[in-house]
Scaffold this motif. Structure first.
Motif, mmCIF file in Angstrom:
data_model
loop_
_atom_site.group_PDB
_atom_site.id
_atom_site.type_symbol
_atom_site.label_atom_id
_atom_site.label_comp_id
_atom_site.label_asym_id
_atom_site.label_seq_id
_atom_site.Cartn_x
_atom_site.Cartn_y
_atom_site.Cartn_z
ATOM 1 N N ILE A 55 32.131 35.913 43.359
ATOM 2 C CA ILE A 55 32.879 35.559 42.265
ATOM 3 C C ILE A 55 33.515 36.600 41.656
ATOM 4 C CG2 ILE A 55 33.206 34.069 40.309
ATOM 5 C CD1 ILE A 55 30.644 32.586 41.140
ATOM 6 N N PRO A 56 34.826 36.784 41.790
ATOM 7 C CA PRO A 56 35.393 38.100 40.916
ATOM 8 C C PRO A 56 35.062 38.089 39.677
ATOM 9 C CG PRO A 56 37.062 36.424 41.721
ATOM 10 C CD PRO A 56 35.766 35.900 42.368
ATOM 11 N N VAL A 57 34.702 39.225 39.006
ATOM 12 C CA VAL A 57 34.611 39.733 37.786
ATOM 13 C C VAL A 57 35.942 39.861 36.995
ATOM 14 C CG1 VAL A 57 33.343 40.835 35.998
ATOM 15 C CG2 VAL A 57 32.219 40.329 38.181
ATOM 16 N N ALA A 58 36.020 39.244 35.842
ATOM 17 C CA ALA A 58 37.447 39.578 35.280
ATOM 18 C C ALA A 58 37.279 40.611 34.394
ATOM 19 C CB ALA A 58 37.640 38.377 34.476
#
Length: 69
Positions: A55-58
């Motif tokens: 999951i990409p980190v913002a």
């Protein structure tokens, strides 16, 4: 009079739309759903365990640290 082969509507399973295998796009198999085979199921498991799916980190966390400083 109803025949013996007639099944009540409650016992007939609704037909599910065929979903392609997420790995190879072939039709999925019921026993390996949503995959088409044990091989594709294992490929997916390997991708999860190796970290390929992430999951990409913002960037909001970096901005929050700057605001705290």
């Amino acid at each position: 009079m109803a025949e013996k082969d007639d099944k009540p509507a409650a016992t007939v399973a609704p037909l599910r739309k065929a979903v392609p295998c997420p790995i190879c796009r072939r039709p999925s198999a019921r026993e390996h759903y949503p995959f088409c085979s044990p091989r594709c199921r294992d490929v997916d498991l390997n991708r999860w365990l190796s970290g390929s799916y992430a999951i990409p980190v913002a960037d909001d966390e970096a901005k929050a640290e700057e605001d705290d400083a």
